[in-house]
Design a protein around this motif. Sequence first.
Motif, PDB file in Angstrom:
ATOM      1  N   UNK A   1     -18.493 -71.560 -16.856  1.00 60.53           N
ATOM      2  CA  UNK A   1     -18.307 -72.441 -15.720  1.00 60.53           C
ATOM      3  C   UNK A   1     -17.033 -73.236 -15.934  1.00 60.53           C
ATOM      4  N   UNK A   2     -16.523 -73.803 -14.869  1.00 54.62           N
ATOM      5  CA  UNK A   2     -15.276 -74.555 -14.937  1.00 54.62           C
ATOM      6  C   UNK A   2     -15.445 -75.934 -14.331  1.00 54.62           C
ATOM      7  N   UNK A   3     -14.734 -76.892 -14.909  1.00 51.23           N
ATOM      8  CA  UNK A   3     -14.585 -78.203 -14.290  1.00 51.23           C
ATOM      9  C   UNK A   3     -13.198 -78.211 -13.664  1.00 51.23           C
ATOM     10  N   UNK A   4     -13.158 -78.495 -12.367  1.00 50.25           N
ATOM     11  CA  UNK A   4     -11.911 -78.481 -11.615  1.00 50.25           C
ATOM     12  C   UNK A   4     -11.624 -79.893 -11.133  1.00 50.25           C
ATOM     13  N   UNK A   5     -10.397 -80.353 -11.356  1.00 50.59           N
ATOM     14  CA  UNK A   5      -9.961 -81.643 -10.832  1.00 50.59           C
ATOM     15  C   UNK A   5      -9.052 -81.368  -9.642  1.00 50.59           C
ATOM     16  N   UNK A   6      -9.307 -82.093  -8.558  1.00 49.38           N
ATOM     17  CA  UNK A   6      -8.594 -81.902  -7.300  1.00 49.38           C
ATOM     18  C   UNK A   6      -7.632 -83.053  -7.040  1.00 49.38           C
ATOM     19  N   UNK A   7      -6.560 -82.733  -6.329  1.00 47.32           N
ATOM     20  CA  UNK A   7      -5.573 -83.742  -5.976  1.00 47.32           C
ATOM     21  C   UNK A   7      -6.189 -84.759  -5.017  1.00 47.32           C
ATOM     22  N   UNK A   8      -5.764 -85.997  -5.149  1.00 50.00           N
ATOM     23  CA  UNK A   8      -6.202 -87.037  -4.225  1.00 50.00           C
ATOM     24  C   UNK A   8      -5.030 -87.976  -3.969  1.00 50.00           C
ATOM     25  N   UNK A   9      -5.075 -88.704  -2.888  1.00 51.27           N
ATOM     26  CA  UNK A   9      -3.951 -89.588  -2.547  1.00 51.27           C
ATOM     27  C   UNK A   9      -4.021 -90.953  -3.221  1.00 51.27           C
ATOM     28  N   UNK A  10      -4.977 -91.153  -4.112  1.00 51.32           N
ATOM     29  CA  UNK A  10      -5.228 -92.479  -4.664  1.00 51.32           C
ATOM     30  C   UNK A  10      -4.667 -92.662  -6.071  1.00 51.32           C
ATOM     31  N   UNK A  11      -4.961 -91.732  -6.968  1.00 50.37           N
ATOM     32  CA  UNK A  11      -4.646 -91.922  -8.383  1.00 50.37           C
ATOM     33  C   UNK A  11      -3.197 -91.564  -8.709  1.00 50.37           C
ATOM     34  N   UNK A  12      -2.570 -92.421  -9.512  1.00 46.24           N
ATOM     35  CA  UNK A  12      -1.212 -92.171  -9.968  1.00 46.24           C
ATOM     36  C   UNK A  12      -1.204 -91.027 -10.971  1.00 46.24           C
ATOM     37  N   UNK A  13      -0.103 -90.289 -11.008  1.00 47.70           N
ATOM     38  CA  UNK A  13       0.014 -89.177 -11.949  1.00 47.70           C
ATOM     39  C   UNK A  13      -0.132 -89.670 -13.391  1.00 47.70           C
ATOM     40  N   UNK A  14       0.419 -90.817 -13.700  1.00 50.66           N
ATOM     41  CA  UNK A  14       0.319 -91.357 -15.063  1.00 50.66           C
ATOM     42  C   UNK A  14      -1.130 -91.668 -15.419  1.00 50.66           C
ATOM     43  N   UNK A  15      -1.913 -92.105 -14.441  1.00 46.25           N
ATOM     44  CA  UNK A  15      -3.326 -92.395 -14.689  1.00 46.25           C
ATOM     45  C   UNK A  15      -4.097 -91.101 -14.970  1.00 46.25           C
ATOM     46  N   UNK A  16      -3.801 -90.055 -14.225  1.00 39.30           N
ATOM     47  CA  UNK A  16      -4.479 -88.770 -14.429  1.00 39.30           C
ATOM     48  C   UNK A  16      -4.171 -88.251 -15.834  1.00 39.30           C
ATOM     49  N   UNK A  17      -2.921 -88.354 -16.265  1.00 39.20           N
ATOM     50  CA  UNK A  17      -2.559 -87.957 -17.632  1.00 39.20           C
ATOM     51  C   UNK A  17      -3.349 -88.792 -18.630  1.00 39.20           C
ATOM     52  N   UNK A  18      -3.432 -90.087 -18.392  1.00 40.41           N
ATOM     53  CA  UNK A  18      -4.186 -90.987 -19.273  1.00 40.41           C
ATOM     54  C   UNK A  18      -5.657 -90.546 -19.380  1.00 40.41           C
ATOM     55  N   UNK A  19      -6.274 -90.221 -18.256  1.00 35.12           N
ATOM     56  CA  UNK A  19      -7.680 -89.790 -18.260  1.00 35.12           C
ATOM     57  C   UNK A  19      -7.835 -88.504 -19.056  1.00 35.12           C
ATOM     58  N   UNK A  20      -6.976 -87.528 -18.819  1.00 29.76           N
ATOM     59  CA  UNK A  20      -7.077 -86.251 -19.532  1.00 29.76           C
ATOM     60  C   UNK A  20      -6.900 -86.450 -21.041  1.00 29.76           C
ATOM     61  N   UNK A  21      -6.008 -87.335 -21.430  1.00 34.01           N
ATOM     62  CA  UNK A  21      -5.789 -87.603 -22.851  1.00 34.01           C
ATOM     63  C   UNK A  21      -6.971 -88.365 -23.436  1.00 34.01           C
ATOM     64  N   UNK A  22      -7.450 -89.357 -22.715  1.00 35.30           N
ATOM     65  CA  UNK A  22      -8.540 -90.206 -23.213  1.00 35.30           C
ATOM     66  C   UNK A  22      -9.859 -89.445 -23.271  1.00 35.30           C
ATOM     67  N   UNK A  23     -10.224 -88.798 -22.174  1.00 30.63           N
ATOM     68  CA  UNK A  23     -11.539 -88.157 -22.105  1.00 30.63           C
ATOM     69  C   UNK A  23     -11.581 -86.845 -22.896  1.00 30.63           C
ATOM     70  N   UNK A  24     -10.597 -85.961 -22.663  1.00 26.33           N
ATOM     71  CA  UNK A  24     -10.619 -84.643 -23.301  1.00 26.33           C
ATOM     72  C   UNK A  24      -9.906 -84.616 -24.654  1.00 26.33           C
ATOM     73  N   UNK A  25      -9.067 -85.624 -24.917  1.00 30.97           N
ATOM     74  CA  UNK A  25      -8.301 -85.612 -26.160  1.00 30.97           C
ATOM     75  C   UNK A  25      -7.117 -84.673 -26.120  1.00 30.97           C
ATOM     76  N   UNK A  26      -6.669 -84.292 -24.916  1.00 26.34           N
ATOM     77  CA  UNK A  26      -5.525 -83.393 -24.793  1.00 26.34           C
ATOM     78  C   UNK A  26      -4.245 -84.089 -25.250  1.00 26.34           C
TER      79      UNK A  26
END
Length: 105
Positions: A31-56
Amino acid sequence: MGVMSTALPDVGTDLDLDPDIDLRAARIEPWQTVVWNDPVNLMSYVVHVFRTYFGYSRERATQLMLGVHHDGHAIVAEGPREAMEAHARALHEYGLWATVRRSGE
């Protein structure tokens, strides 16, 4: 009082199997977890989430974020359904739009 028998019933050694039943282990579809584009979150925040949550790494998190930004979505994880659902719930708590789907859909 009578003597109780301890003999086991004769069940034989031949299994009467239905030849139409495939006994090989079923392939487990990832199965896959897919993240979709939205008009709210900043690109820097999305990078922060991926690094914080997944450890990427910063590079991997940025690559995934650019996929979300340019392609409208990115597959951020693959694995068993339960784990992917847990990822989606966690990403929702970060304010990201995430869904779960079977691999290959």
